[in-house]
Design a protein around this motif. Structure first.
Motif, PDB file in Angstrom:
ATOM      1  N   ARG A  21      36.747  43.226  31.662  1.00  0.00           N
ATOM      2  CA  ARG A  21      37.524  43.395  30.434  1.00  0.00           C
ATOM      3  C   ARG A  21      38.744  44.217  30.779  1.00  0.00           C
ATOM      4  O   ARG A  21      38.644  45.336  31.306  1.00  0.00           O
ATOM      5  CB  ARG A  21      36.707  44.088  29.352  1.00  0.00           C
ATOM      6  N   ARG A  22      39.892  43.674  30.500  1.00  0.00           N
ATOM      7  CA  ARG A  22      41.138  44.322  30.863  1.00  0.00           C
ATOM      8  C   ARG A  22      41.445  45.480  29.903  1.00  0.00           C
ATOM      9  O   ARG A  22      40.900  45.541  28.801  1.00  0.00           O
ATOM     10  CB  ARG A  22      42.281  43.300  30.843  1.00  0.00           C
ATOM     11  N   PRO A  23      42.316  46.382  30.320  1.00  0.00           N
ATOM     12  CA  PRO A  23      42.687  47.484  29.417  1.00  0.00           C
ATOM     13  C   PRO A  23      43.267  47.009  28.090  1.00  0.00           C
ATOM     14  O   PRO A  23      43.161  47.710  27.080  1.00  0.00           O
ATOM     15  CB  PRO A  23      43.726  48.268  30.234  1.00  0.00           C
ATOM     16  N   ASP A  24      43.877  45.804  28.068  1.00  0.00           N
ATOM     17  CA  ASP A  24      44.447  45.302  26.815  1.00  0.00           C
ATOM     18  C   ASP A  24      43.397  44.642  25.923  1.00  0.00           C
ATOM     19  O   ASP A  24      43.720  44.138  24.839  1.00  0.00           O
ATOM     20  CB  ASP A  24      45.590  44.321  27.086  1.00  0.00           C
ATOM     21  N   GLY A  25      42.124  44.634  26.369  1.00  0.00           N
ATOM     22  CA  GLY A  25      41.047  44.088  25.557  1.00  0.00           C
ATOM     23  C   GLY A  25      40.680  42.659  25.877  1.00  0.00           C
ATOM     24  O   GLY A  25      39.603  42.193  25.502  1.00  0.00           O
ATOM     25  N   PHE A  26      41.569  41.920  26.548  1.00  0.00           N
ATOM     26  CA  PHE A  26      41.241  40.551  26.948  1.00  0.00           C
ATOM     27  C   PHE A  26      40.298  40.556  28.147  1.00  0.00           C
ATOM     28  O   PHE A  26      40.203  41.553  28.877  1.00  0.00           O
ATOM     29  CB  PHE A  26      42.513  39.771  27.286  1.00  0.00           C
ATOM     30  N   HIS A  27      39.621  39.446  28.348  1.00  0.00           N
ATOM     31  CA  HIS A  27      38.683  39.318  29.460  1.00  0.00           C
ATOM     32  C   HIS A  27      39.236  38.372  30.511  1.00  0.00           C
ATOM     33  O   HIS A  27      39.627  37.247  30.189  1.00  0.00           O
ATOM     34  CB  HIS A  27      37.333  38.797  28.969  1.00  0.00           C
ATOM     35  N   ASP A  28      39.261  38.818  31.769  1.00  0.00           N
ATOM     36  CA  ASP A  28      39.586  37.923  32.873  1.00  0.00           C
ATOM     37  C   ASP A  28      38.356  37.084  33.198  1.00  0.00           C
ATOM     38  O   ASP A  28      37.230  37.609  33.274  1.00  0.00           O
ATOM     39  CB  ASP A  28      39.995  38.717  34.113  1.00  0.00           C
ATOM     40  N   ALA A 190      36.740  48.527  28.011  1.00  0.00           N
ATOM     41  CA  ALA A 190      38.070  48.264  28.566  1.00  0.00           C
ATOM     42  C   ALA A 190      38.152  48.805  29.990  1.00  0.00           C
ATOM     43  O   ALA A 190      37.792  49.963  30.245  1.00  0.00           O
ATOM     44  CB  ALA A 190      39.143  48.900  27.689  1.00  0.00           C
TER      45      ALA A 190
END
Length: 289
Positions: A21-28, A190
């Motif tokens: 989970r990226r710091p911006d909330g999206f998931h790679d 995050a």
């Protein structure tokens, strides 16, 4: 000009690895994506006033027409291609909604293909892909529906893999599974990575090699999705007991489950038995490519 027609095939995640989970909330993520014969159908009446009509067996579940991704795709296309020709769309909705098979994304991608056609824009035009990314993370991979590896949040796509056809049964138990609920249940903070095997492409695109690869690489969203919708577990168990079935897996964030068989006859036999046992479910034998 006569009406133009495009298929919007179901998108099936053969594998789905959630990396972090990226710091911006999206998931790679990393996923091998294939496309089914089962589809929605999108038609376009060029140069008519922009609009959308929805029909078909899943129309009622598709929600208000004004919120449909097809119209969002048309708006995005118009922003990236000023002065573009538009038109009136009709969506024949056959695929189940909120089902983990990218129906809405594939519908939007089909609409973009039709708009590209009437505006003489190539499928690899950067403006088309920019519009697709604006509409949703799964829309870019659906623009040219061929088996690929999808990475990042969906923006990085491999060249077509050329996978051998896979014979499958798609089963949806008619329980909508909101993607946000599944990721919430996955529970990554995050910046947190999810432990697991590295995601890889299959060593070969032949059917036997692909089946061996899929047996090792699963779908990280299955456990949280089964928590959100325990009916998925029942679907998987029913398919796994069928003698013709070689592999059972959930697609995307659920609730659609696919079972792979050796040939199309076996897939049809499994589909007939499951549909007879559960007539309220959506069941389709198909080929994944």
């Amino acid at each position: 000009m006569q009406r133009l027609v495009a298929r919007a095939p179901a998108k099936v995640n053969l594998t789905l690895r959630i990396l972090r989970r990226r710091p911006d909330g999206f998931h790679d993520l990393a996923s091998i994506v294939a496309f089914a014969g089962a589809c929605d159908v999108v038609t376009l009446e060029p140069d008519a006033p922009l609009g959308l009509a929805v029909a078909g067996p899943s129309a009622a579940a598709a929600g208000p027409d004004a919120d449909n991704l097809i119209l969002r795709a048309a708006d995005a296309f118009a922003r990236h291609v000023p002065g573009a020709r538009l038109g009136r769309f009709t969506l024949t909705k056959r695929l189940p909604v909120a089902a983990g098979i990218g129906g809405g994304s594939s519908d939007a991608a089909a609409a973009l293909r039709l708009l590209a056609q009437i505006n003489d824009i190539a499928l690899d035009d950067p403006r088309l892909h920019a519009a697709a990314r604006e509409v949703g993370a799964d829309v870019p991979v659906c623009l040219d529906p061929q088996a690929r590896i999808m990475e990042g949040i969906g923006e990085r796509l491999s060249e077509p893999l050329g996978l051998a056809p896979l014979f499958a049964v798609l089963v949806n138990c008619r329980v909508p599974v909101p993607t946000a609920d599944v990721f919430r249940t996955l529970g990554l903070r995050a910046g947190e990575d999810l432990a697991g095997l590295p995601h890889e492409a299959p060593m070969s695109t032949g059917r036997a090699a692909v089946m061996r690869h899929l047996a090792l690489h699963g779908n990280d969203l299955e456990p949280p999705a089964e928590t959100v919708a325990p009916e998925i577990t029942r679907v998987k168990a029913m398919l796994a007991q069928e003698p013709e079935v070689r592999l059972v897996r959930m697609s995307g964030s659920g609730a659609t489950v696919f079972a792979l068989t050796d040939d199309c006859r076996a897939a049809a036999q499994v589909a007939r038995r499951v549909a007879a046992a559960e007539p309220g479910w959506w069941v389709r034998p198909t080929v994944l490519r």
